[in-house]
Design an enzyme around this catalytic site. Sequence first.
Site, short mmCIF file in Angstrom:
data_model
loop_
_atom_site.label_atom_id
_atom_site.label_comp_id
_atom_site.label_asym_id
_atom_site.label_seq_id
_atom_site.Cartn_x
_atom_site.Cartn_y
_atom_site.Cartn_z
N THR A 1 0.80 -1.23 0.00
CA THR A 1 0.00 0.00 0.00
C THR A 1 0.83 1.27 0.00
OG1 THR A 1 -1.49 1.33 1.41
CG2 THR A 1 -0.17 -0.34 2.51
N GLU B 1 0.18 3.64 1.74
CA GLU B 1 0.23 4.13 3.12
C GLU B 1 1.63 3.95 3.73
OE1 GLU B 1 -2.31 5.73 5.16
OE2 GLU B 1 -2.84 6.11 3.09
N TYR C 1 -2.23 0.44 10.77
CA TYR C 1 -2.45 -0.26 9.49
C TYR C 1 -1.16 -0.31 8.68
CZ TYR C 1 -3.87 -0.77 4.60
OH TYR C 1 -3.96 -1.17 3.29
N LYS D 1 1.44 -3.29 7.54
CA LYS D 1 1.65 -3.55 6.10
C LYS D 1 3.13 -3.47 5.73
CE LYS D 1 -2.40 -4.17 3.94
NZ LYS D 1 -2.66 -5.15 2.87
O1 F7E Z 1 -9.60 7.95 3.39
C1 F7E Z 1 -10.18 11.42 4.51
C2 F7E Z 1 -9.31 10.49 5.35
O2 F7E Z 1 -10.61 5.87 4.32
C3 F7E Z 1 -9.11 8.81 2.41
C4 F7E Z 1 -7.56 1.96 1.97
O3 F7E Z 1 -7.98 1.20 0.88
O4 F7E Z 1 -6.31 3.45 0.56
C5 F7E Z 1 -7.33 3.41 1.55
O5 F7E Z 1 -6.95 4.15 2.71
C6 F7E Z 1 -8.89 10.20 3.00
C7 F7E Z 1 -8.19 10.21 4.36
O6 F7E Z 1 -8.86 5.73 2.47
C8 F7E Z 1 -13.57 11.06 5.74
O7 F7E Z 1 -8.87 11.14 6.54
C9 F7E Z 1 -12.23 12.68 5.18
O8 F7E Z 1 -7.25 11.27 4.40
O9 F7E Z 1 -11.10 6.50 1.93
P1 F7E Z 1 -10.13 6.48 3.05
P2 F7E Z 1 -7.33 5.69 2.96
O10 F7E Z 1 -7.18 5.94 4.41
O11 F7E Z 1 -6.52 6.55 2.05
C10 F7E Z 1 -5.02 2.95 0.98
C11 F7E Z 1 -4.08 3.00 -0.20
C12 F7E Z 1 -5.11 1.62 1.65
O12 F7E Z 1 -4.16 0.84 1.60
C13 F7E Z 1 -6.27 1.39 2.56
O13 F7E Z 1 -6.49 0.00 2.80
O14 F7E Z 1 -10.17 10.80 3.22
N1 F7E Z 1 -11.57 11.52 4.98
N2 F7E Z 1 -13.46 12.41 5.65
C14 F7E Z 1 -12.36 10.49 5.31
N3 F7E Z 1 -12.15 9.15 5.27
C15 F7E Z 1 -13.17 8.35 5.65
N4 F7E Z 1 -12.99 6.99 5.60
N5 F7E Z 1 -14.37 8.85 6.09
C16 F7E Z 1 -14.62 10.20 6.15
O15 F7E Z 1 -15.71 10.64 6.55
#
Ligand code: F7E
Length: 328
Positions: free
Chosen positions: A103, A105, A141, A145
């Site tokens: 990832t 991340e 996470y 990873k």
């Molecule tokens: O957040 C912001 C949050 O949860 C994206 C997974 O597939 O991709 C994914 O991880 C961004 C972050 O994905 C909300 O703070 C704002 O900055 O959709 P996300 P993620 O954390 O980038 C990577 C590559 C992986 O490996 C992971 O498994 O959006 N954000 N407001 C929010 N995020 C969420 N979930 N909910 C909100 O209300």
Amino acid sequence: MHGLVRRTSSLNRDRIDGLRDAAKARSLPFELHYGNLIDPLGLQAVIGRVKPSEIYNLASESHVGISFEEPEHSTSVNAVGVLRLLEIMRLTRPECRFYQASTSELFGGLALRPREASPGAARSPECVCTETSPFEPISPYAIAKQYAHAMTAFYRRGYGLHASNGILFNHESPRRGFNFVTRKITATLARIARGADEVLFLGNLDSRRDWGYAPDYVRAMWMITTADVADDYVIATGETRSVREFVERAAAVAGFEIAWEGAGPAEAGYDRATGRRLVAVEPRFFRPLDHSSICGSAAKAKAVLGWEPTVGFGRLVEIMMESDLGRA
Ligand code: F7E
């Protein structure tokens, strides 16, 4: 084709329902087996029965935000779970090929380092990550990873297994879970457009991600695993967009034009035509640590595998929004 599924008290397989028919249409076997990365004996039994030629390990506690709440479980599944799979493979099925869902991340902390802004730039330049960029994980996470990534590379170098890491940046589609930001936005805006919901509550609107289309990325997984030589590859589009931009684009597909007012936790998005509040900021969706400006270079995947993304940001938002409008 065989899949490993966790037992749950209610079935949650609607996202893979189409696979059975797709497999049947191609006269391929399709079978699901109960299994869990925290249960090595069960994994060994399934691998012994199925005798796979390729294993794609997408199993994970995949929500970065929730990993702050469940760090030990995230470690057991995302880190040690991968070691369990690799060790079973080494001992019982060394000819099998292995794909590890690594990832972007892993690079998270690089975005928190101060960087020189280019003259006249509205914001700091993006950090473009490649296979040789340093890892700086900033969540339970990502730390788990990183262990899995290193183990996969170790089993390749140390034992000669065909084991590869796909360092995938965010990849989205109408099958994305509802608590990831893209799907949360499209599903909630679709319900709002149909009168079934009122407000979309989000965390950091200025967070940026390199968002691609999941089917493109699954093609990359297959290309990585079937390549003659196992290796690690960054898979990305090379550009970032903010959560705010995602909301604006998705809202436009649903027939709204968003006007932002206020700042910080008091910021809200209003429908310009009616003045109705459609988007609000909710502090509980902020993470203890987050990053906001890394993108990836898939130059190596392009040069070695011939992989390129086919769907850009605008079309991705349309595909997801149209699908959720249809469902709502
Ligand atoms: O957040 C912001 C949050 O949860 C994206 C997974 O597939 O991709 C994914 O991880 C961004 C972050 O994905 C909300 O703070 C704002 O900055 O959709 P996300 P993620 O954390 O980038 C990577 C590559 C992986 O490996 C992971 O498994 O959006 N954000 N407001 C929010 N995020 C969420 N979930 N909910 C909100 O209300």
